[in-house]
Motif scaffolding. Sequence first.
Motif, PDB file in Angstrom:
ATOM      1  N   VAL A   1       4.017   0.084 -10.243  1.00  0.00           N
ATOM      2  CA  VAL A   1       2.960  -0.636 -10.958  1.00  0.00           C
ATOM      3  C   VAL A   1       2.977  -0.216 -12.427  1.00  0.00           C
ATOM      4  N   GLY A   2       4.117  -0.498 -13.084  1.00  0.00           N
ATOM      5  CA  GLY A   2       4.219  -0.282 -14.519  1.00  0.00           C
ATOM      6  C   GLY A   2       3.931  -1.572 -15.257  1.00  0.00           C
TER       7      GLY A   2
ATOM      8  N   ASP B   1      -1.410  -7.268  -1.142  1.00  0.00           N
ATOM      9  CA  ASP B   1      -1.807  -6.341  -0.087  1.00  0.00           C
ATOM     10  C   ASP B   1      -1.860  -4.905  -0.570  1.00  0.00           C
ATOM     11  N   LYS B   2      -0.827  -4.537  -1.323  1.00  0.00           N
ATOM     12  CA  LYS B   2      -0.695  -3.116  -1.653  1.00  0.00           C
ATOM     13  C   LYS B   2      -0.007  -2.933  -2.997  1.00  0.00           C
ATOM     14  N   LEU B   3      -0.497  -1.953  -3.765  1.00  0.00           N
ATOM     15  CA  LEU B   3       0.133  -1.539  -5.014  1.00  0.00           C
ATOM     16  C   LEU B   3       0.627  -0.110  -4.820  1.00  0.00           C
ATOM     17  N   VAL B   4       1.938   0.066  -4.825  1.00  0.00           N
ATOM     18  CA  VAL B   4       2.532   1.394  -4.622  1.00  0.00           C
ATOM     19  C   VAL B   4       2.893   1.956  -5.985  1.00  0.00           C
ATOM     20  N   HIS B   5       2.324   3.094  -6.327  1.00  0.00           N
ATOM     21  CA  HIS B   5       2.429   3.609  -7.694  1.00  0.00           C
ATOM     22  C   HIS B   5       2.817   5.085  -7.711  1.00  0.00           C
ATOM     23  N   LYS B   6       3.273   5.542  -8.870  1.00  0.00           N
ATOM     24  CA  LYS B   6       3.502   6.967  -9.095  1.00  0.00           C
ATOM     25  C   LYS B   6       2.353   7.580  -9.882  1.00  0.00           C
ATOM     26  N   SER B   7       1.829   6.789 -10.820  1.00  0.00           N
ATOM     27  CA  SER B   7       0.688   7.232 -11.620  1.00  0.00           C
ATOM     28  C   SER B   7      -0.477   6.297 -11.329  1.00  0.00           C
ATOM     29  N   SER B   8      -1.603   6.869 -10.961  1.00  0.00           N
ATOM     30  CA  SER B   8      -2.712   6.042 -10.475  1.00  0.00           C
ATOM     31  C   SER B   8      -3.474   5.337 -11.587  1.00  0.00           C
ATOM     32  N   GLU B   9      -3.345   5.774 -12.837  1.00  0.00           N
ATOM     33  CA  GLU B   9      -4.194   5.245 -13.900  1.00  0.00           C
ATOM     34  C   GLU B   9      -4.066   3.732 -14.052  1.00  0.00           C
ATOM     35  N   THR B  10      -2.827   3.242 -14.251  1.00  0.00           N
ATOM     36  CA  THR B  10      -2.631   1.800 -14.433  1.00  0.00           C
ATOM     37  C   THR B  10      -2.966   1.043 -13.156  1.00  0.00           C
ATOM     38  N   ALA B  11      -2.527   1.561 -12.013  1.00  0.00           N
ATOM     39  CA  ALA B  11      -2.782   0.888 -10.737  1.00  0.00           C
ATOM     40  C   ALA B  11      -4.278   0.763 -10.478  1.00  0.00           C
TER      41      ALA B  11
ATOM     42  N   SER C   1      -9.256  -6.435  -6.670  1.00  0.00           N
ATOM     43  CA  SER C   1     -10.102  -5.457  -5.976  1.00  0.00           C
ATOM     44  C   SER C   1      -9.702  -5.266  -4.518  1.00  0.00           C
ATOM     45  N   SER C   2      -9.093  -6.288  -3.908  1.00  0.00           N
ATOM     46  CA  SER C   2      -8.763  -6.211  -2.485  1.00  0.00           C
ATOM     47  C   SER C   2      -7.481  -5.438  -2.190  1.00  0.00           C
ATOM     48  N   ALA C   3      -6.669  -5.153  -3.209  1.00  0.00           N
ATOM     49  CA  ALA C   3      -5.382  -4.484  -2.984  1.00  0.00           C
ATOM     50  C   ALA C   3      -5.579  -3.015  -2.624  1.00  0.00           C
ATOM     51  N   ALA C   4      -4.808  -2.532  -1.670  1.00  0.00           N
ATOM     52  CA  ALA C   4      -4.806  -1.112  -1.335  1.00  0.00           C
ATOM     53  C   ALA C   4      -3.869  -0.379  -2.282  1.00  0.00           C
ATOM     54  N   LEU C   5      -4.195   0.860  -2.587  1.00  0.00           N
ATOM     55  CA  LEU C   5      -3.351   1.683  -3.442  1.00  0.00           C
ATOM     56  C   LEU C   5      -2.634   2.730  -2.594  1.00  0.00           C
ATOM     57  N   SER C   6      -1.323   2.890  -2.844  1.00  0.00           N
ATOM     58  CA  SER C   6      -0.544   3.915  -2.141  1.00  0.00           C
ATOM     59  C   SER C   6       0.230   4.714  -3.161  1.00  0.00           C
ATOM     60  N   LYS C   7       0.171   6.034  -3.045  1.00  0.00           N
ATOM     61  CA  LYS C   7       0.888   6.914  -3.964  1.00  0.00           C
ATOM     62  C   LYS C   7       2.305   7.128  -3.450  1.00  0.00           C
ATOM     63  N   TRP C   8       3.282   6.772  -4.261  1.00  0.00           N
ATOM     64  CA  TRP C   8       4.686   6.945  -3.908  1.00  0.00           C
ATOM     65  C   TRP C   8       4.962   8.410  -3.604  1.00  0.00           C
ATOM     66  N   PRO C   9       5.729   8.719  -2.538  1.00  0.00           N
ATOM     67  CA  PRO C   9       6.445   7.821  -1.614  1.00  0.00           C
ATOM     68  C   PRO C   9       5.688   7.540  -0.318  1.00  0.00           C
ATOM     69  N   ARG C  10       4.381   7.823  -0.290  1.00  0.00           N
ATOM     70  CA  ARG C  10       3.598   7.569   0.930  1.00  0.00           C
ATOM     71  C   ARG C  10       3.207   6.093   0.966  1.00  0.00           C
ATOM     72  N   ILE C  11       4.191   5.249   1.309  1.00  0.00           N
ATOM     73  CA  ILE C  11       3.995   3.801   1.252  1.00  0.00           C
ATOM     74  C   ILE C  11       3.124   3.309   2.397  1.00  0.00           C
ATOM     75  N   GLY C  12       3.393   3.768   3.590  1.00  0.00           N
ATOM     76  CA  GLY C  12       2.653   3.297   4.756  1.00  0.00           C
ATOM     77  C   GLY C  12       3.206   1.978   5.266  1.00  0.00           C
ATOM     78  N   GLU C  13       2.597   1.452   6.289  1.00  0.00           N
ATOM     79  CA  GLU C  13       3.078   0.220   6.908  1.00  0.00           C
ATOM     80  C   GLU C  13       3.033  -0.944   5.930  1.00  0.00           C
ATOM     81  N   LEU C  14       4.095  -1.744   5.945  1.00  0.00           N
ATOM     82  CA  LEU C  14       4.173  -2.929   5.086  1.00  0.00           C
ATOM     83  C   LEU C  14       4.185  -4.180   5.954  1.00  0.00           C
ATOM     84  N   THR C  15       3.173  -4.993   5.801  1.00  0.00           N
ATOM     85  CA  THR C  15       3.106  -6.242   6.558  1.00  0.00           C
ATOM     86  C   THR C  15       3.235  -7.465   5.656  1.00  0.00           C
TER      87      THR C  15
END
Length: 293
Positions: free
Chosen positions: A9-10, A28-38, A47-61
């Motif tokens: 999420v750059g 569905d999901k924004l997978v980021h390294k730095s949470s500020e921009t995300a 507002s509905s998007a889930a945030l995931s910190k790389w590399p803890r992506i989790g299930e992708l549907t």
Amino acid sequence: MKTVTIIGVGNAGGALAIALSRAGYRIDKLVHKSSETARKIKRKNISSAALSKWPRIGELTSEIVIIAVPDPEIDAATRCLKQFISKGQTVLHTSGSLTSSELDGLARLGCHTGSIHPLVSISDPFRGAEQFAGAYFCVEGDKSAVSMARRIVKDLHGKSFALKPAKKALYHAAAVTSAGHVTALFDVAVEMLTKAGVTKPEASRILFPLILSAAENLGRQSTDAALTGSFARLDIAAFERHLASFGPLSEPIQQLYLILAERSLDIVERRDGPGKALTAFRKRISIAKRNSK
């Protein structure tokens, strides 16, 4: 409604997330390294998007996964995704110089793989989200992935075109030359004007409308028709005055000016044909190139 996960999420990934959300896609999901921009994008735009910190992506549907990380990180992202991805999902990366072959590991799992590269200079995700309309996107990959990429481009009100994978690096070099190198060239012009006694901020303000007018001309005309100035007129006297003023400039800047001067004369010859004045001008530039080293 198509569903999307953005990996990275750059500037580019953030801009795509915002623009796709506005175009009716569910992020569905924004997978980021730095949470500020995300977090800012989620709070202000999705507002509905889930945030995931790389590399803890989790299930992708999500039906679509867009990898928008820097080129050197695509391989790591692909390897990490293997444990979360499923057969039938479409995975696209946004690299301009790398092809969909970077995603072969995911293709072997049954994913549809391709690339989608927007020809837009994105320096901020929020402003970048406004820049896709009317922009061109280079797409390639398997048939299904290309079809999905073209649909995304259409929904963003852009225009898509395809290239053979072997030509993609050259395409990207052209893109860098027309954008990144133009920025570098503008920086050189600003430095030259500061040597004339103008402050750097003022030099930028003075030169920007000029470069904007040149870009606008190129939007309406060929390079042959759009070329203006001393070289378009074969004004060798003006060129000599330029050379005489180059004392404060470094050798690389002088060489850059002279290389571009030669290219300008190539345009003139293409437009008007050869001639004695053109030949004399070329000889003078060759001498100046030798003398500036």
